[in-house]
Every structure is written in C-alpha cells, then in structure tokens.
Design a protein around this motif. Structure first.
Motif, short mmCIF file in Angstrom:
data_model
loop_
_atom_site.label_atom_id
_atom_site.label_comp_id
_atom_site.label_asym_id
_atom_site.label_seq_id
_atom_site.Cartn_x
_atom_site.Cartn_y
_atom_site.Cartn_z
N LEU A 157 0.82 -1.21 0.00
CA LEU A 157 0.00 0.00 0.00
C LEU A 157 0.86 1.26 0.00
CD1 LEU A 157 -2.74 -1.08 2.58
CD2 LEU A 157 -2.76 -1.31 0.09
N ARG A 158 1.95 1.24 0.74
CA ARG A 158 2.83 2.42 0.78
C ARG A 158 3.44 2.69 -0.59
NH1 ARG A 158 7.49 2.40 5.23
NH2 ARG A 158 5.60 2.24 6.52
N HIS A 159 3.85 1.63 -1.27
CA HIS A 159 4.45 1.79 -2.60
C HIS A 159 3.45 2.40 -3.57
CE1 HIS A 159 6.41 0.82 -6.40
NE2 HIS A 159 5.32 0.17 -6.77
N TYR A 160 2.23 1.90 -3.59
CA TYR A 160 1.22 2.42 -4.51
C TYR A 160 0.88 3.87 -4.18
CZ TYR A 160 0.48 -2.46 -5.87
OH TYR A 160 0.65 -3.74 -6.32
N THR A 161 0.78 4.20 -2.91
CA THR A 161 0.45 5.56 -2.52
C THR A 161 1.54 6.54 -2.95
OG1 THR A 161 -0.79 4.74 -0.60
CG2 THR A 161 -0.16 7.06 -0.58
N TRP A 162 2.79 6.19 -2.71
CA TRP A 162 3.90 7.06 -3.09
C TRP A 162 3.99 7.19 -4.61
CZ3 TRP A 162 6.33 11.04 -2.07
CH2 TRP A 162 7.64 11.31 -2.47
N LEU A 163 3.71 6.11 -5.31
CA LEU A 163 3.69 6.17 -6.78
C LEU A 163 2.59 7.11 -7.25
CD1 LEU A 163 5.18 4.76 -9.19
CD2 LEU A 163 3.25 3.18 -9.27
N GLY A 164 1.42 7.03 -6.61
CA GLY A 164 0.31 7.90 -6.97
C GLY A 164 0.58 9.36 -6.68
N VAL A 165 1.22 9.64 -5.54
CA VAL A 165 1.54 11.03 -5.19
C VAL A 165 2.48 11.64 -6.23
CG1 VAL A 165 2.77 12.47 -3.51
CG2 VAL A 165 1.15 10.74 -2.72
N ARG A 166 3.51 10.90 -6.61
CA ARG A 166 4.47 11.43 -7.59
C ARG A 166 3.84 11.54 -8.98
NH1 ARG A 166 9.43 7.73 -7.47
NH2 ARG A 166 7.86 6.15 -6.95
N GLY A 167 3.03 10.54 -9.36
CA GLY A 167 2.35 10.62 -10.65
C GLY A 167 1.39 11.78 -10.72
N PHE A 168 0.70 12.05 -9.61
CA PHE A 168 -0.21 13.19 -9.53
C PHE A 168 0.56 14.50 -9.63
CE2 PHE A 168 -2.09 16.50 -6.90
CZ PHE A 168 -3.36 16.62 -7.45
N ALA A 169 1.67 14.60 -8.91
CA ALA A 169 2.46 15.83 -8.93
C ALA A 169 2.98 16.14 -10.33
CB ALA A 169 3.63 15.71 -7.94
N GLY A 170 3.51 15.12 -11.01
CA GLY A 170 4.00 15.33 -12.37
C GLY A 170 2.89 15.72 -13.33
N GLY A 171 1.74 15.05 -13.22
CA GLY A 171 0.62 15.40 -14.08
C GLY A 171 0.12 16.81 -13.82
N LEU A 172 0.12 17.21 -12.54
CA LEU A 172 -0.34 18.55 -12.20
C LEU A 172 0.58 19.61 -12.79
CD1 LEU A 172 -2.52 20.03 -10.57
CD2 LEU A 172 -0.97 19.99 -8.61
N VAL A 173 1.88 19.35 -12.80
CA VAL A 173 2.83 20.30 -13.39
C VAL A 173 2.52 20.50 -14.88
CG1 VAL A 173 5.25 20.65 -14.00
CG2 VAL A 173 4.65 19.85 -11.72
N TRP A 174 2.25 19.41 -15.58
CA TRP A 174 1.97 19.50 -17.01
C TRP A 174 0.65 20.21 -17.29
CZ3 TRP A 174 4.41 18.44 -21.54
CH2 TRP A 174 5.65 17.80 -21.46
N LEU A 175 -0.35 20.01 -16.44
CA LEU A 175 -1.69 20.54 -16.71
C LEU A 175 -1.94 21.91 -16.10
CD1 LEU A 175 -3.66 17.23 -16.05
CD2 LEU A 175 -3.31 18.31 -18.28
N PHE A 176 -1.12 22.29 -15.14
CA PHE A 176 -1.42 23.49 -14.36
C PHE A 176 -1.51 24.74 -15.22
CE2 PHE A 176 -0.31 27.10 -11.64
CZ PHE A 176 -1.23 26.93 -10.62
N LEU A 177 -0.52 24.99 -16.05
CA LEU A 177 -0.49 26.23 -16.84
C LEU A 177 -1.66 26.33 -17.82
CD1 LEU A 177 0.90 28.87 -17.45
CD2 LEU A 177 2.39 27.67 -19.07
N PRO A 178 -1.91 25.33 -18.67
CA PRO A 178 -3.06 25.48 -19.58
C PRO A 178 -4.39 25.58 -18.85
CG PRO A 178 -2.13 23.27 -19.73
CD PRO A 178 -1.16 24.09 -18.95
N VAL A 179 -4.54 24.85 -17.75
CA VAL A 179 -5.79 24.92 -17.00
C VAL A 179 -5.97 26.30 -16.38
CG1 VAL A 179 -6.96 24.06 -14.93
CG2 VAL A 179 -6.03 22.44 -16.58
N MET A 180 -4.89 26.86 -15.82
CA MET A 180 -4.98 28.19 -15.23
C MET A 180 -5.29 29.24 -16.30
SD MET A 180 -4.66 28.21 -11.95
CE MET A 180 -5.66 26.72 -11.96
N ILE A 181 -4.75 29.05 -17.50
CA ILE A 181 -5.06 29.97 -18.60
C ILE A 181 -6.55 29.92 -18.93
CG2 ILE A 181 -4.71 30.39 -21.05
CD1 ILE A 181 -1.80 29.58 -20.68
#
Length: 355
Positions: A157-181
């Motif tokens: 469970l810890r492995h999956y959670t940490w994987l999800g946190v990092r995957g979410f963070a990376g996806g948010l970086v990619w989507l943040f600017l166009p979404v904010m625009i």
C-alpha cells in the motif's frame, strides 16, 4: 471465476478509495503500477496486479457483511425495545442477546480469517479443528497479528500511494499552466477571453498528447524525472506510432463522457458510486498506455516514416477534441471553471472537488 471476482473486487475497491481524500492517491498509484508493469514487459496480462489477493479481500468483505446480518437484526430489535420501555425485561433480554450474537459473530469471522477467509471457511466453522487449534497453538494472538501484518505488507500500500503522489504531482505540473489559462480566460471580457481560451485549449491539447505516455514511462522506470522526459517519449513514439495513437484515442474516448457525471453534485455518501464509472473507464486506458510504451521499448527501432506522419496528423484532432470538450464542460459542471482542475484521466480518478 476467482479471477473474474478478483477483477471486480479491484474495480469496486479502487472506486471506494478514490472517493476518500488521501487514499485516492493509492487508487492512482495502483493504476500507474499496472501501466508500468505492462510497459516493462509489453504484455497486457502483466497489468492485472493483485487479482488473487483482491479476490480474497472481496470475498472477505461480502461474507463478513453476511455474518453480521444476525447482529444487525438483533440490534434493531433491541433499539425498538429500548424506545418503547428501556427498563423492561424484553429490552434487557435483547441487550444480552445482542452481546452474545456480537461475540459469536466476531469469533466466527476471526476464525474464518485465520483459516484463509474463503467462502468455505465462513460457511462451515469447523468446530473440531477450532478446539484443536485452541489447545495446540501456544501464541494465538501473535500468530494472527503476524499473519495480518504479512498480508498487509504484501499489498504494498505504501508503494502504490507514493507512486500515486508522484504521478499526480507530475501530471499537475503538465496541466497546471493550460488549465490556469482557461480559468483566467473565463474571467476576462469576450474578445481577450476568447483569444486566451484558444491558447489554453492548445496548451491542454499538447499536454494531453504527452502525459499518458510520460506517466507510463515514469511507472516503468520509477524515476520522478521521467515525467518530464518528453524527448524520450517522442523517441519511443517513433518506434510504435500507431500503438501510441490508439492508446491516446481510447484514453480520450473513455474520459470525455465522464465529465457529464459532474453536472450535479454527488451526495458524499454515494461518492464512490460514480467512481465505478471513472475507474472502469480509466483503468483500460492505463493498460493501453503501458502497452504502447512496452511495444515501443521492445521494437528498438523507428517504424516506417509514413506510419509516423499519419499518427502525428491523427493525434491533432483527438487531442484538440478532448481539450475543447473539457473547456466546454465547465459550463455544465457543478464546480464551474474549477472543474478544469479535475483531470481524472491523468490525475486522481474521481471528481476532487466533490469529495
């Protein structure tokens, strides 16, 4: 049958935890793990992670619920008797019966779990074996504790959670600017707002082209910086252009209808129910993204140039259609323009603002 039940238990389980804040990172992490395993081997069957364990957990949940039915029935009788006359004999009798049924149910569930938690263990309590176990096992509670801890450790469970946190963070970086625009464009007057919306839609379309494969690449390598190695993804695209296009097309096709589910606020106690549709749609897309990446890695060399250019051209309408659809859906979503932050196909597999 066991495999099918396990798959259903995984979908339901992911839907439930996707509706729980913080635990929803575990749901995303599991999907990324499935994608990463397929990307490493190129085989779709390797993405069905933990099916057997999920089958056991699903059966355990169902039979535990059934075993507690008598307890709930006696509890309802006791509450009714207490409302009528708290000091009466029937009320006291129902309370004693409730305690007895609760102890018996707890013991039955515990003993069934000790023996493996399968349906047969709940249906037949094996009393002779129970008394032998009571007599021969010197450290009963320690044995149960160690078995539970070993099982939970195997769930990773810890492995999956940490994987999800990092995957979410990376996806948010990619989507943040166009979404904010896009969000900012909605606050401006008509002409500048329209122009800025076009910029946001184009930016979102570009992010959508790369993000599914960047996340599959990240899940394959386990390195956070893989989420930003877009040149590496372009190189892999040349090896399997048609597979990449198919994966993106299915991802977009399955994700777009889900935005219609956000037209109204879902009651919190039922938040997991639409999560079933979200998980059932997103999980196959994760499988295909990992499959496309796995094919590209195994190919080792670029495909025919014509296939590359056809796929590049075909990417454009797919990505633009998704970006335009997401932009328009903000006008029917319960959360308005904030719904643009709920990119469930790439971030958390549930409407975040409704949690």
């Amino acid at each position: 049958m066991d495999w099918t039940f396990g798959l259903g238990a995984i979908v339901v389980g992911l839907a439930i935890i996707s509706a729980i804040p913080l635990l929803n990172f575990l749901s995303l992490g599991y999907m990324l793990e499935c994608s990463g395993r397929i990307a490493r081997t190129g085989r779709l069957r390797d993405g069905f992670v933990g099916i057997r364990k999920a089958s056991i957990l699903g059966g355990l949940a169902i039979f535990t619920w059934l075993a507690l039915l008598p307890v709930r029935f006696v509890s309802s009788l006791w509450r009714d008797a207490e409302l009528i006359d708290p000091e009466s004999g029937p009320t006291t009798f129902m309370l004693v019966a409730l305690v007895i049924f609760s102890v018996l149910a707890f013991g039955h569930i515990t003993w069934a779990c000790v023996r493996g938690g399968r349906a047969r263990h709940f249906l037949w309590p094996a009393p002779i074996r129970f008394f032998r176990w009571i007599k021969s096992e010197p450290n009963k509670f320690g044995t149960i504790r160690d078995a539970v801890l070993d099982y939970l450790s195997g769930l990773r469970l810890r492995h999956y959670t940490w994987l999800g946190v990092r995957g979410f963070a990376g996806g948010l970086v990619w989507l943040f600017l166009p979404v904010m625009i896009l969000i900012l464009a909605g606050q401006l007057p008509k002409v500048p707002g329209t122009l800025l919306s076009l910029v946001g839609v184009l930016g979102l379309a570009i992010a959508v082209v790369y993000l599914p494969f960047l996340q599959a690449h990240f899940a394959r390598t386990g390195r956070f910086r893989s989420l930003f190695e877009w040149r590496e993804v372009r190189r892999y695209f040349r090896n399997a252009p048609i597979a990449f296009w198919l994966a993106l097309f299915v991802t977009v096709l399955l994700a777009m209808p889900l935005y219609l589910l956000k037209a109204e606020m879902t009651p919190q106690e039922l938040a997991w129910l639409p999560g079933l549709f979200f998980v059932a749609s997103i999980l196959p897309a994760r499988f295909l993204a990992g499959w496309a990446m796995g094919r590209a890695v195994k190919a080792g060399k670029p495909a025919i140039g014509a296939f590359q250019w056809i796929s590049r051209i075909a990417f454009v309408p797919v990505a633009l259609a998704y970006a335009l659809w997401v932009f328009l859906m903000q006008y029917i979503s319960w959360s308005g323009s904030l719904s643009l932050l709920e990119q469930h196909a790439f971030l958390l597999p549930a409407p975040l603002l409704s949690l």
